[in-house]
Design an enzyme around this catalytic site. Structure first.
Site, PDB file in Angstrom:
ATOM      1  N   GLU A  66       0.832  -1.208   0.000  1.00  0.00           N
ATOM      2  CA  GLU A  66       0.000   0.000   0.000  1.00  0.00           C
ATOM      3  C   GLU A  66       0.871   1.264   0.000  1.00  0.00           C
ATOM      4  O   GLU A  66       0.451   2.315  -0.464  1.00  0.00           O
ATOM      5  CB  GLU A  66      -0.942  -0.018   1.213  1.00  0.00           C
ATOM      6  CG  GLU A  66      -2.154   0.888   1.042  1.00  0.00           C
ATOM      7  CD  GLU A  66      -3.226   0.700   2.110  1.00  0.00           C
ATOM      8  OE1 GLU A  66      -3.015  -0.044   3.087  1.00  0.00           O
ATOM      9  OE2 GLU A  66      -4.300   1.319   1.958  1.00  0.00           O
ATOM     10  N   LYS A  89     -13.740   2.651  -3.283  1.00  0.00           N
ATOM     11  CA  LYS A  89     -14.506   3.033  -2.085  1.00  0.00           C
ATOM     12  C   LYS A  89     -15.670   3.943  -2.480  1.00  0.00           C
ATOM     13  O   LYS A  89     -16.791   3.769  -2.013  1.00  0.00           O
ATOM     14  CB  LYS A  89     -13.600   3.859  -1.153  1.00  0.00           C
ATOM     15  CG  LYS A  89     -12.944   3.120  -0.042  1.00  0.00           C
ATOM     16  CD  LYS A  89     -12.413   4.160   0.939  1.00  0.00           C
ATOM     17  CE  LYS A  89     -11.124   3.735   1.566  1.00  0.00           C
ATOM     18  NZ  LYS A  89     -10.508   4.756   2.397  1.00  0.00           N
ATOM     19  N   HIS A  95       7.898 -26.710   0.522  1.00  0.00           N
ATOM     20  CA  HIS A  95       7.112 -27.727  -0.170  1.00  0.00           C
ATOM     21  C   HIS A  95       5.995 -27.082  -0.980  1.00  0.00           C
ATOM     22  O   HIS A  95       4.966 -27.712  -1.239  1.00  0.00           O
ATOM     23  CB  HIS A  95       6.564 -28.726   0.855  1.00  0.00           C
ATOM     24  CG  HIS A  95       7.682 -29.383   1.610  1.00  0.00           C
ATOM     25  ND1 HIS A  95       8.236 -30.581   1.244  1.00  0.00           N
ATOM     26  CD2 HIS A  95       8.396 -28.940   2.683  1.00  0.00           C
ATOM     27  CE1 HIS A  95       9.239 -30.874   2.067  1.00  0.00           C
ATOM     28  NE2 HIS A  95       9.358 -29.888   2.947  1.00  0.00           N
TER      29      HIS A  95
END
Ligand code: PA5
Length: 462
Positions: free
Chosen positions: A291, A431, A317
């Site tokens: 961010e 937003k 793994h």
């Protein structure tokens, strides 16, 4: 007590010919780093996170609230998102025993459980509310802006549930707001209703706030040694006084990642602790790096390395195959823990089975340590840049030091990339579209822009 960084495997000498940062590049970065350091220092007043480790009055007000709550609550429920949640989660995972919330009251030394709601998935919230005894729950509403939609929605639901369970007047005794000292809806409610509130200093932004009451209050409530956390951070801040990346661990980390990204095409930056308690610290780092550094510059160019969380040895793994043989576009920063080589003795059994017999007499701490070094060496042998940050042990001092290292490095990296690391304009449009759809007053322009977007095309749906 120390935090060290070994970046031999980032450098050309340790890697196959043609890969790695050259000494000339490292030395050439000294001047840009000194300028970045000066730019960060020049903004000192605006960058409150730099002084959080020594902000005694703020610590005192935080501890006073934690002290008052001691013994009164079985559960702490934190409502917050982004920088208001990731730090508290990382601290709980790092500095409380595994599965803290499942331990008995005695095993928790009579400290409460800590739950963090960092999303608005209705099933999670319903499950949480069904499980908690709200009569014994302290609710922390954490929001710097005091108006973030997800946190406010959570607050409205939880406040209603509190009022139903303990009564409207008693509900206030179960609430603490952690928010801006002046502005925002939470501050207004707190003033009107006399709800206990602790300040996030105005000059401390969300993802840089873990050492403010955002992280310190929940940490203190569950018995974490917050003074040690701050002492570790203060030590790292002091080491960051140096304008040379050779003496400043945060500076070294920033310069290395910046050089690797901009001069060696290593655009993905993995953080891979070899310690379960640091798993969520890697997620906290992801937000900080992403961010802060993912930005569009004024001239329209884009910047931003992609952070990636990993965990050793588990990811040996999984993601390590990609790190070894996938595109050579990554750096890996390991976090190794030095002081546990005697822990977790592995018994000698099955002497007749060579695949097991060699393990007897070693320890799990040693195994993790060896695996980390082996992975670092293997990556280096294939020209894959990596560095190792080593700490003595996972305790509050070292975690505070590590967190401040990454926060400082992010600030330096922002200056090196030539962007503002402390804003997040890119999250606004989404937003605003959401506000428009929810009918928030003042979102007419966003509604118009949303309505003008192309509609789903039936050719591309099935
Ligand atoms: O780093 C940031 O600023 C953001 O991620 C914020 O922490 C997040 O948006 C939550 O904001 P607030 O604390 O204002 O509710």
């Amino acid at each position: 007590m120390t935090v060290s960084i070994d970046f031999t495997n980032m450098m050309a000498g340790a890697l196959p010919a043609g890969t790695g940062i050259t000494e000339a590049q490292w030395n050439g970065a000294r001047a840009p780093f000194a300028a970045a350091h000066a730019a960060v220092e020049a903004q000192r007043k605006a960058l409150g996170f730099l002084t959080l480790p020594t902000n005694e009055p703020l610590l005192a007000s935080t501890l006073a609230i934690a002290e008052r709550a001691r013994g009164q609550f079985d559960d702490v429920l934190l409502l917050g998102i982004g920088g208001s949640a990731l730090g508290p989660i990382a601290l709980r995972t790092a500095l409380r025993p595994l599965a803290w919330n499942t331990l008995s009251l005695e095993a928790r030394n009579r400290y409460p459980r800590l739950h963090v709601l960092d999303n608005v998935d209705p099933s999670t919230i319903a499950t949480m509310l069904a499980r908690l005894n709200l009569g014994r729950t302290l609710v922390l509403v954490v929001s710097k802006s005091g108006g973030t939609v997800e946190t406010m929605a959570q607050y409205l639901i939880v406040r209603e549930a509190l009022a139903t369970t303990v009564g409207e007047s008693q509900a206030k005794e179960h609430l603490v707001f952690v928010t801006d000292p002046e502005v925002g809806a939470l501050r207004r409610i707190a003033r009107a209703e006399g709800i206990t509130t602790v300040d996030i200093p105005q000059n401390v932004g969300g993802r840089f706030s873990v050492l403010s009451p955002v992280g310190l209050l929940p940490a203190a409530l569950i018995g974490i040694d917050v003074r040690a956390l701050l002492a570790g951070a203060a030590d790292m801040t002091q080491r960051a006084a140096s304008t040379s990346p050779s003496d400043n661990p945060a500076g070294a980390f920033a310069v290395l990642q910046w050089l690797a990204d901009t001069q060696h095409g290593r655009h993905v930056h993995a953080l891979m602790p070899y310690a379960d308690p640091l798993r969520d610290l890697a997620l906290w780092f992801v937000q900080l790096w992403a961010e802060s550094l993912g930005k569009q510059r004024a001239d329209g160019t884009h910047t931003g390395p992609t952070p990636l969380p990993a965990l050793g040895a588990t990811d040996q793994h999984s993601q390590v195959q990609l790190f070894m043989e996938g595109p050579a576009d990554k750096t890996v920063t390991f976090v190794a823990v030095n002081g546990r080589t005697r822990e977790g003795a592995i018994p000698s059994r099955h002497a007749d089975i060579p695949e097991l017999a060699y393990l007897g007499g070693h320890t799990l701490g040693e195994l993790l340590d060896i695996e980390q070094r082996a992975t670092a060496g293997a990556l280096a042998a294939r020209g894959r840049l990596n560095a190792t940050i080593a700490i003595d042990t996972v305790d509050a001092w070292h975690v505070g030091s590590l967190m401040q290292l990454f926060a400082l490095a992010t600030a330096y990296a922002g200056a090196l990339y030539g962007i503002d690391a402390f804003n997040q304009p890119g999250v606004e449009l989404g937003k605003n579209f959401a506000y428009a759809m929810l009918g928030k007053p003042g979102s007419g322009a966003a509604r118009a822009e949303w309505d003008a977007l192309p509609k789903p095309d039936p050719r591309w749906r099935l």
